[in-house]
Scaffold this motif. Structure first.
Motif, PDB file in Angstrom:
ATOM      1  N   GLY A 137      10.926  -5.253   2.393  1.00 33.12           N
ATOM      2  CA  GLY A 137       9.609  -5.343   1.795  1.00 33.12           C
ATOM      3  C   GLY A 137       9.419  -4.254   0.778  1.00 33.12           C
ATOM      4  O   GLY A 137      10.382  -3.798   0.180  1.00 33.12           O
ATOM      5  N   ARG A 143       4.399  -0.252  -3.573  1.00 34.55           N
ATOM      6  CA  ARG A 143       3.261  -1.162  -3.539  1.00 34.55           C
ATOM      7  C   ARG A 143       2.209  -0.716  -4.550  1.00 34.55           C
ATOM      8  O   ARG A 143       1.560  -1.522  -5.195  1.00 34.55           O
TER       9      ARG A 143
ATOM     10  N   GLU B 121       4.089  -2.496   9.494  1.00 35.22           N
ATOM     11  CA  GLU B 121       3.239  -2.457   8.297  1.00 35.22           C
ATOM     12  C   GLU B 121       2.112  -1.445   8.488  1.00 35.22           C
ATOM     13  O   GLU B 121       1.777  -0.692   7.578  1.00 35.22           O
ATOM     14  N   ALA B 127       4.950  -3.197   3.005  1.00 27.83           N
ATOM     15  CA  ALA B 127       4.596  -4.614   3.029  1.00 27.83           C
ATOM     16  C   ALA B 127       5.879  -5.379   3.343  1.00 27.83           C
ATOM     17  O   ALA B 127       6.756  -5.505   2.489  1.00 27.83           O
ATOM     18  N   THR B 129       8.332  -8.329   3.847  1.00 29.40           N
ATOM     19  CA  THR B 129       8.416  -9.713   3.383  1.00 29.40           C
ATOM     20  C   THR B 129       9.469 -10.497   4.165  1.00 29.40           C
ATOM     21  O   THR B 129       9.353 -11.699   4.306  1.00 29.40           O
TER      22      THR B 129
END
Lengths: 146, 146
Positions: A137, A143, B121, B127, B129
């Motif tokens: 991620g 982010r 998270e 984040a 995925t």
DNA sequence: ATACCTGCAAAGTATTTGCACGAAA
DNA sequence: TTTCGTGCAAATACTTTGCAGGTAT
């Protein structure tokens, strides 16, 4: 996804939706991926496809598999040193059992963990020596940069 | 393992036990691996070691990391296309969070799953995925062939 | 002393890319 | 027709290997 035909149609319609030209090569590769449940590598896909398309190039296999991978219709199971494996008949994330000798890969269902290892050994007859559990991620820094 | 010094000594004694010659190069590489908690790749190890050993070859880094990997003292986190990452300060299997952009890797503790993703998270700000969960071992066929 | 390790350069693998041609839309 | 995909071959990236010389035990 248990139905290879349906899966095949699904991939094709998604390719069409993304404005990809449905070349015979792309169609053939998509079909192999939709039908195969043995997590083939590029070379294997190449060989399977070449029974019908003897003039197809290895580069074309790489290119088309990458297209479907970026669309999210093919799952890549990557290994150090290459020989990555691909799965197109099922794209929900799920665990795999990988034989370190013959490189057989079988799909597993999710559940506990540790506890999980025992049940995998019981259900499959595998002798599990390691497992791999990575999450992918974006980290907080990235982010915030979009 | 929280103590890099202790971990360093442990690796060295295990190398000695396996009758490896403790060359300055091997010692330096073992030290980097014992101390680093950022999962360096070969190139990074090479660069760190070269501040003290400017003449050391990249091949030597590859060779010595592989030695410690096969001894089970270094964990390899493999990626398709190379750039594998290595971890020597902690070798118990454990999950990682990998940033797909900056390639940062952080260690995680084991727990649930799905539930797990949410807590990762929450705890890290990542984040998530995708995740990767593979089990390695021998399949029934291979177990029976020795 | 001698077996093993190192540096260097060359060889391997797996994958990607540039280009001219050909085919799908 | 025009854009995009293909085959081919060359390039790239990462890793491994052969060899001559050097070093830890």
């Amino acid at each position: 996804m248990r139905n290879p035909e349906k899966r095949f149609e699904q991939i094709l319609s998604r390719l069409k939706a993304k404005k990809h030209k449905l070349t015979p090569q792309l169609i053939a590769i998509a079909k192999i991926l939709a039908e195969s449940d043995d997590h083939p590598d590029i070379e294997t896909i190449y060989n399977r496809v070449r029974t019908d398309f003897p003039r197809m190039s290895l580069a074309t296999v790489y290119r088309n598999v990458m297209v479907m991978k970026s669309m999210g219709d093919v799952l890549e199971i990557g290994f150090p040193g290459g020989g990555n494996r691909y799965e197109g008949n099922r794209v929900d994330p799920h665990p795999h059992a990988v034989c370190e000798r013959c490189r057989k890969i079988i799909d597993l269902e999710t559940g506990g963990m540790a506890e999980f290892v025992k049940s995998i050994e019981r259900d499959t007859g595998f002798a599990i020596t390691k497992h791999r559990l990575d999450f992918f991620g974006l980290c907080p820094d990235c982010r915030n940069r979009q």
